[in-house]
Write a protein that holds these residues in place. Structure first.
Motif, PDB file in Angstrom:
ATOM      1  N   SER A 124       0.838  -1.212   0.000  1.00 29.81           N
ATOM      2  CA  SER A 124       0.000   0.000   0.000  1.00 29.81           C
ATOM      3  C   SER A 124       0.868   1.254   0.000  1.00 29.81           C
ATOM      4  O   SER A 124       0.519   2.247  -0.654  1.00 29.81           O
ATOM      5  CB  SER A 124      -0.932   0.020   1.208  1.00 29.81           C
ATOM      6  OG  SER A 124      -1.886  -1.004   1.088  1.00 29.81           O
ATOM      7  N   GLN A 139      -7.316   0.240  -0.814  1.00 29.97           N
ATOM      8  CA  GLN A 139      -7.565  -0.995  -0.063  1.00 29.97           C
ATOM      9  C   GLN A 139      -8.689  -0.794   0.944  1.00 29.97           C
ATOM     10  O   GLN A 139      -9.485  -1.683   1.183  1.00 29.97           O
ATOM     11  CB  GLN A 139      -6.269  -1.386   0.664  1.00 29.97           C
ATOM     12  CG  GLN A 139      -6.374  -2.657   1.464  1.00 29.97           C
ATOM     13  CD  GLN A 139      -5.024  -3.103   1.994  1.00 29.97           C
ATOM     14  OE1 GLN A 139      -4.077  -2.335   2.054  1.00 29.97           O
ATOM     15  NE2 GLN A 139      -4.934  -4.350   2.377  1.00 29.97           N
ATOM     16  N   ASP A 195      -5.483  -1.572  -5.190  1.00 30.39           N
ATOM     17  CA  ASP A 195      -4.891  -2.107  -3.957  1.00 30.39           C
ATOM     18  C   ASP A 195      -5.875  -3.080  -3.314  1.00 30.39           C
ATOM     19  O   ASP A 195      -6.839  -2.661  -2.679  1.00 30.39           O
ATOM     20  CB  ASP A 195      -4.561  -0.936  -3.005  1.00 30.39           C
ATOM     21  CG  ASP A 195      -3.716  -1.371  -1.822  1.00 30.39           C
ATOM     22  OD1 ASP A 195      -3.458  -2.581  -1.688  1.00 30.39           O
ATOM     23  OD2 ASP A 195      -3.319  -0.494  -1.033  1.00 30.39           O
TER      24      ASP A 195
HETATM   25 MG   LIG Z   1      -2.017  -2.803   2.059  1.00 34.39          MG
END
Ligand SMILES: [Mg+2]
Ligand SMILES: Nc1ncnc2c1ncn2[C@@H]1O[C@H](COP(=O)(O)OP(=O)(O)OP(=O)(O)O)[C@@H](O)[C@H]1O
Length: 270
Positions: free
Chosen positions: A57, A102, A175
């Motif tokens: 990330s 994410q 992500d």
């Molecule tokens: Mg991550």
């Protein structure tokens, strides 16, 4: 697949550090990412594979220019032949460079999700297009009026994905776009990622999941502790992994259930 001479995005020697206090007043710098390299060509899907905490990330956030303000950042990022400066990242983010974060916390809690999906779409057709996207990803028209806290996790992920589908997107950073998603919507999302690539965009698919990575990616970058261990063709993840370059990638591959859990101690962390 169309391979350009120059990569669409080339990240070289990326290092990211954080200044932290410890024992009350003493300061130290930790480096979750050091000398990380990855590149993406036009029309290509590159999966970035790594265990939890390996820096996936942070890599995405560095490309998008959304690292926390206390992050210390160095390295080179060349996008379409030109250095990707902070200013350029701001200009391109949400337009040419699309991000599927994410965390669903990136959605605005105070705005109905339908409205959020309409942001950045052509004003005349935004509502129609949003409804179409919702239908595409298995969301009901009435869901558009709901606020994020009124949707389930899987529904939120689908709404989040819909915000990335824009005309003129050249680079997609996804992500972990698929956890907790219904198989039908998952199929749609993977199809859309392929469609982005088919239209010439570069796609970075960040994931824990080797199988979904090799299913759709052209190449796979294996990251460990913030460093690139290896970048190989997705097809190298086959058989006993003899085409892989590093023992680390080979062991990850062989540790999969279908490959007999050969290295129990290296089983993929979720
Ligand atoms: Mg991550
Ligand atoms: N703001 C921050 N300050 C200090 N350390 C951080 C910060 N953000 C991330 N880190 C550290 O950097 C490392 C990489 O984090 P990152 O979120 O990129 O991992 P990841 O590979 O995306 O993990 P996951 O698969 O669980 O999402 C972790 O050890 C994390 O604790």
């Amino acid at each position: 697949m169309r391979i350009a001479v120059q990569p669409l995005l080339k990240v070289e020697n990326l290092s990211i550090g954080f200044s932290q206090y410890f024992r009350g007043t003493q300061k130290r710098v930790i480096h979750p990412i050091s000398n990380l390299n990855v590149d993406i060509n036009e029309g290509e899907i590159v999966a970035v594979l790594g265990a939890s905490g390996s820096g996936k990330s942070l890599l995405a956030h560095a490309i998008l220019g959304i690292l926390p303000t206390n992050a210390i950042y160095s390295g080179s990022m060349i996008y379409r032949g030109v250095e990707l400066t902070k200013k350029r990242k701001e200009e391109l983010r949400g337009r040419e460079i699309s991000f599927i974060p994410q965390s669903v916390n990136y959605l605005d809690p105070l705005m109905p999700v339908g409205k959020q999906v309409q942001i950045g779409l052509d004003k005349q057709s935004a509502q129609e297009r949003q409804k179409m996207l919702f239908a595409h990803y298995g969301l009901k028209e009435s869901d558009g009026k709901l606020y994020p806290h009124e949707l389930s996790g899987g529904m939120l992920r689908r709404a989040l994905f819909a915000t990335s589908v824009r005309e003129g997107v050249k680079l997609v950073i996804a992500d972990e776009p698929t956890p907790g998603i219904h198989p039908k919507a998952l199929k749609e999302i993977l199809k859309q990622l392929r469609q982005f690539a088919k239209e010439g965009a570069g796609v970075m698919l960040i994931t824990h999941d080797i199988m979904s990575a090799i299913e759709i990616a052209n190449r796979v970058a294996v990251i460990k502790d913030g460093q690139t261990m290896e970048i190989s063709a997705a097809s190298a993840f086959s058989g006993t992994g003899e085409q892989l370059k590093t023992e680390y990638a080979r062991r990850l591959w062989r540790a999969l259930p279908q490959n007999d859990f050969e290295c129990q101690e290296l089983r993929w962390e979720a």
